[in-house]
Design a protein around this motif. Structure first.
Motif, mmCIF file in Angstrom:
data_model
loop_
_atom_site.group_PDB
_atom_site.id
_atom_site.type_symbol
_atom_site.label_atom_id
_atom_site.label_comp_id
_atom_site.label_asym_id
_atom_site.label_seq_id
_atom_site.Cartn_x
_atom_site.Cartn_y
_atom_site.Cartn_z
ATOM 1 N N SER A 248 -24.398 -77.776 65.299
ATOM 2 C CA SER A 248 -24.466 -76.316 65.179
ATOM 3 C C SER A 248 -23.389 -75.785 64.242
ATOM 4 O O SER A 248 -23.658 -74.917 63.402
ATOM 5 C CB SER A 248 -24.344 -75.668 66.563
ATOM 6 N N THR A 249 -22.178 -76.324 64.353
ATOM 7 C CA THR A 249 -21.095 -75.879 63.477
ATOM 8 C C THR A 249 -21.401 -76.203 62.018
ATOM 9 O O THR A 249 -21.203 -75.373 61.124
ATOM 10 C CB THR A 249 -19.765 -76.536 63.884
ATOM 11 N N GLY A 250 -21.884 -77.407 61.773
ATOM 12 C CA GLY A 250 -22.195 -77.819 60.418
ATOM 13 C C GLY A 250 -23.276 -76.971 59.780
ATOM 14 O O GLY A 250 -23.167 -76.572 58.615
ATOM 15 N N LEU A 251 -24.319 -76.651 60.527
ATOM 16 C CA LEU A 251 -25.414 -75.855 59.970
ATOM 17 C C LEU A 251 -24.976 -74.418 59.697
ATOM 18 O O LEU A 251 -25.344 -73.826 58.675
ATOM 19 C CB LEU A 251 -26.610 -75.876 60.921
ATOM 20 N N VAL A 252 -24.187 -73.854 60.605
ATOM 21 C CA VAL A 252 -23.683 -72.498 60.370
ATOM 22 C C VAL A 252 -22.794 -72.476 59.136
ATOM 23 O O VAL A 252 -22.922 -71.605 58.258
ATOM 24 C CB VAL A 252 -22.910 -71.984 61.605
ATOM 25 N N LEU A 253 -21.877 -73.440 59.044
ATOM 26 C CA LEU A 253 -20.968 -73.482 57.897
ATOM 27 C C LEU A 253 -21.712 -73.747 56.591
ATOM 28 O O LEU A 253 -21.276 -73.290 55.525
ATOM 29 C CB LEU A 253 -19.888 -74.541 58.124
ATOM 30 N N TYR A 254 -22.816 -74.458 56.665
ATOM 31 C CA TYR A 254 -23.599 -74.694 55.454
ATOM 32 C C TYR A 254 -24.137 -73.362 54.923
ATOM 33 O O TYR A 254 -24.051 -73.079 53.728
ATOM 34 C CB TYR A 254 -24.759 -75.655 55.744
ATOM 35 N N GLY A 255 -24.676 -72.548 55.827
ATOM 36 C CA GLY A 255 -25.152 -71.234 55.413
ATOM 37 C C GLY A 255 -24.035 -70.361 54.874
ATOM 38 O O GLY A 255 -24.195 -69.657 53.875
ATOM 39 N N VAL A 256 -22.859 -70.422 55.516
ATOM 40 C CA VAL A 256 -21.702 -69.659 55.048
ATOM 41 C C VAL A 256 -21.292 -70.119 53.659
ATOM 42 O O VAL A 256 -20.984 -69.307 52.778
ATOM 43 C CB VAL A 256 -20.528 -69.813 56.034
ATOM 44 N N SER A 257 -21.302 -71.434 53.427
ATOM 45 C CA SER A 257 -20.867 -71.965 52.135
ATOM 46 C C SER A 257 -21.783 -71.508 50.997
ATOM 47 O O SER A 257 -21.306 -71.177 49.905
ATOM 48 C CB SER A 257 -20.817 -73.500 52.181
ATOM 49 N N VAL A 258 -23.079 -71.467 51.251
ATOM 50 C CA VAL A 258 -24.009 -70.993 50.225
ATOM 51 C C VAL A 258 -23.757 -69.519 49.930
ATOM 52 O O VAL A 258 -23.778 -69.078 48.772
ATOM 53 C CB VAL A 258 -25.469 -71.225 50.654
ATOM 54 N N ALA A 259 -23.479 -68.728 50.985
ATOM 55 C CA ALA A 259 -23.183 -67.308 50.794
ATOM 56 C C ALA A 259 -21.924 -67.111 49.953
ATOM 57 O O ALA A 259 -21.855 -66.207 49.117
ATOM 58 C CB ALA A 259 -23.032 -66.617 52.152
ATOM 59 N N LEU A 260 -20.916 -67.953 50.160
ATOM 60 C CA LEU A 260 -19.692 -67.869 49.360
ATOM 61 C C LEU A 260 -19.993 -68.132 47.884
ATOM 62 O O LEU A 260 -19.454 -67.450 46.993
ATOM 63 C CB LEU A 260 -18.657 -68.866 49.868
ATOM 64 N N LEU A 261 -20.859 -69.108 47.621
ATOM 65 C CA LEU A 261 -21.236 -69.392 46.237
ATOM 66 C C LEU A 261 -22.015 -68.226 45.633
ATOM 67 O O LEU A 261 -21.847 -67.901 44.453
ATOM 68 C CB LEU A 261 -22.064 -70.676 46.177
ATOM 69 N N VAL A 262 -22.855 -67.604 46.444
ATOM 70 C CA VAL A 262 -23.606 -66.435 45.962
ATOM 71 C C VAL A 262 -22.652 -65.314 45.583
ATOM 72 O O VAL A 262 -22.748 -64.727 44.497
ATOM 73 C CB VAL A 262 -24.602 -65.951 47.030
ATOM 74 N N ARG A 263 -21.723 -64.997 46.452
ATOM 75 C CA ARG A 263 -20.784 -63.922 46.191
ATOM 76 C C ARG A 263 -19.822 -64.271 45.047
ATOM 77 O O ARG A 263 -19.351 -63.388 44.333
ATOM 78 C CB ARG A 263 -19.993 -63.581 47.452
ATOM 79 N N GLY A 264 -19.545 -65.557 44.865
ATOM 80 C CA GLY A 264 -18.719 -65.966 43.741
ATOM 81 C C GLY A 264 -19.393 -65.690 42.408
ATOM 82 O O GLY A 264 -18.744 -65.353 41.416
ATOM 83 N N GLY A 265 -20.715 -65.829 42.368
ATOM 84 C CA GLY A 265 -21.491 -65.498 41.187
ATOM 85 C C GLY A 265 -21.252 -66.386 39.987
ATOM 86 O O GLY A 265 -21.569 -66.014 38.851
ATOM 87 N N LEU A 266 -20.716 -67.593 40.230
ATOM 88 C CA LEU A 266 -20.416 -68.500 39.121
ATOM 89 C C LEU A 266 -21.348 -69.702 39.084
ATOM 90 O O LEU A 266 -21.110 -70.646 38.340
ATOM 91 C CB LEU A 266 -18.959 -68.978 39.225
ATOM 92 N N GLY A 267 -22.415 -69.647 39.863
ATOM 93 C CA GLY A 267 -23.378 -70.740 39.889
ATOM 94 C C GLY A 267 -23.551 -71.290 41.290
ATOM 95 O O GLY A 267 -22.574 -71.449 42.032
ATOM 96 N N LEU A 268 -24.789 -71.577 41.656
ATOM 97 C CA LEU A 268 -25.117 -72.060 42.994
ATOM 98 C C LEU A 268 -25.457 -73.546 42.973
ATOM 99 O O LEU A 268 -25.683 -74.139 41.917
ATOM 100 C CB LEU A 268 -26.308 -71.282 43.556
ATOM 101 N N GLU A 269 -25.506 -74.132 44.164
ATOM 102 C CA GLU A 269 -26.008 -75.502 44.276
ATOM 103 C C GLU A 269 -27.511 -75.491 43.984
ATOM 104 O O GLU A 269 -28.149 -74.424 44.023
ATOM 105 C CB GLU A 269 -25.684 -76.079 45.662
ATOM 106 N N PRO A 270 -28.112 -76.654 43.655
ATOM 107 C CA PRO A 270 -29.499 -76.685 43.152
ATOM 108 C C PRO A 270 -30.514 -75.915 43.989
ATOM 109 O O PRO A 270 -31.248 -75.066 43.458
ATOM 110 C CB PRO A 270 -29.804 -78.187 43.116
ATOM 111 N N TRP A 271 -30.586 -76.185 45.295
ATOM 112 C CA TRP A 271 -31.572 -75.485 46.111
ATOM 113 C C TRP A 271 -31.230 -74.009 46.244
ATOM 114 O O TRP A 271 -32.104 -73.160 46.397
ATOM 115 C CB TRP A 271 -31.684 -76.133 47.491
ATOM 116 N N GLY A 272 -29.937 -73.677 46.159
ATOM 117 C CA GLY A 272 -29.535 -72.273 46.183
ATOM 118 C C GLY A 272 -30.038 -71.516 44.967
ATOM 119 O O GLY A 272 -30.452 -70.358 45.064
ATOM 120 N N VAL A 273 -30.001 -72.174 43.804
ATOM 121 C CA VAL A 273 -30.538 -71.564 42.586
ATOM 122 C C VAL A 273 -32.019 -71.253 42.773
ATOM 123 O O VAL A 273 -32.497 -70.154 42.454
ATOM 124 C CB VAL A 273 -30.348 -72.501 41.370
#
Length: 219
Positions: A20-45
């Motif tokens: 549960s912790t890993g899956l929640v943090l995975y979603g948080v990590s993608v959101a951080l990349l989105v807000r960073g606006g400098l490029g996402l991981e492949p599936w995020g793109v």
């Protein structure tokens, strides 16, 4: 003589927490990349591109894409686990919740910090939920299924999938940039290190009691 260890037999609570912790943090990590606006991981793109096209939130798109990929497991004869099903829903919910709480920023230093934190956190999240051993995520299962069906190397199959989703996502409006490159170069070593860190040890069965003269008593 000792009894054979029974893998993870008494580690279920820890494994559930890791999952549960890993899956929640995975979603948080993608959101951080989105807000960073400098490029996402492949599936995020890819998911961001679909979000732009459909006007649905990225979290909802993540859930829809995860469910669609999971359906592709059927002809590939892959078997989902608890972690597979949870992955579809938890990551998307955590992604949308984090985006709702985390505002956009124009400061480059903050954006770089968000990008680096997102990449490292993604590696940690990957190590957590994979080490819990409740089954791979839908996208990982697609990779291994295609590997088994085609006979191609895992590296080749994964690269092919990720190039396809990045190109498609970019064409739809997803963000590709330095963050995408940093992620591609660092996620492998990061995930490997965190997998070792969060590995759930096997639980050995109780040792047989020893008699006073040193003989091993039967259980």
């Amino acid at each position: 003589m000792f009894l054979t260890p029974r893998l993870h037999e008494r580690r279920l609570p820890r494994r559930l927490v890791q999952l549960s912790t890993g899956l929640v943090l995975y979603g948080v990590s993608v959101a951080l990349l989105v807000r960073g606006g400098l490029g996402l991981e492949p599936w995020g793109v890819f998911q961001q591109g679909l979000s732009e096209l459909s006007r649905l939130s990225m979290g909802v798109v993540s859930i829809v894409v995860g469910a669609a990929v999971l359906l592709l497991w059927i002809p590939l004869r892959q078997r989902p686990g608890l972690g597979t099903v949870c992955n579809v829903f938890v990551v998307g919910v955590a992604l949308d919740a984090t985006l709702a709480l985390l505002p956009s920023t124009g400061h480059l230093a903050v954006r770089v910090t968000l990008m680096v934190t997102g990449v490292v956190l993604n590696g940690a999240a990957t190590g957590l939920y994979i080490a819990a051993r409740f089954g791979p995520g839908p996208r990982d299962g697609l990779m291994t299924g295609l590997h088994q069906v085609t006979g191609g190397s895992v590296r080749l199959v994964r690269t092919g999938i990720e190039v396809l989703v990045v190109v498609t996502g970019f064409a739809l409006g997803g963000t590709v940039g330095v963050g995408t490159v940093v992620y591609a170069l660092s996620i492998g070593p990061l995930a490997q290190w965190f997998l070792r860190l969060f590995a759930v040890p096997a639980t050995a069965a109780p040792r047989p009691a020893a008699a006073a003269d040193g003989a091993i008593l039967p259980p």
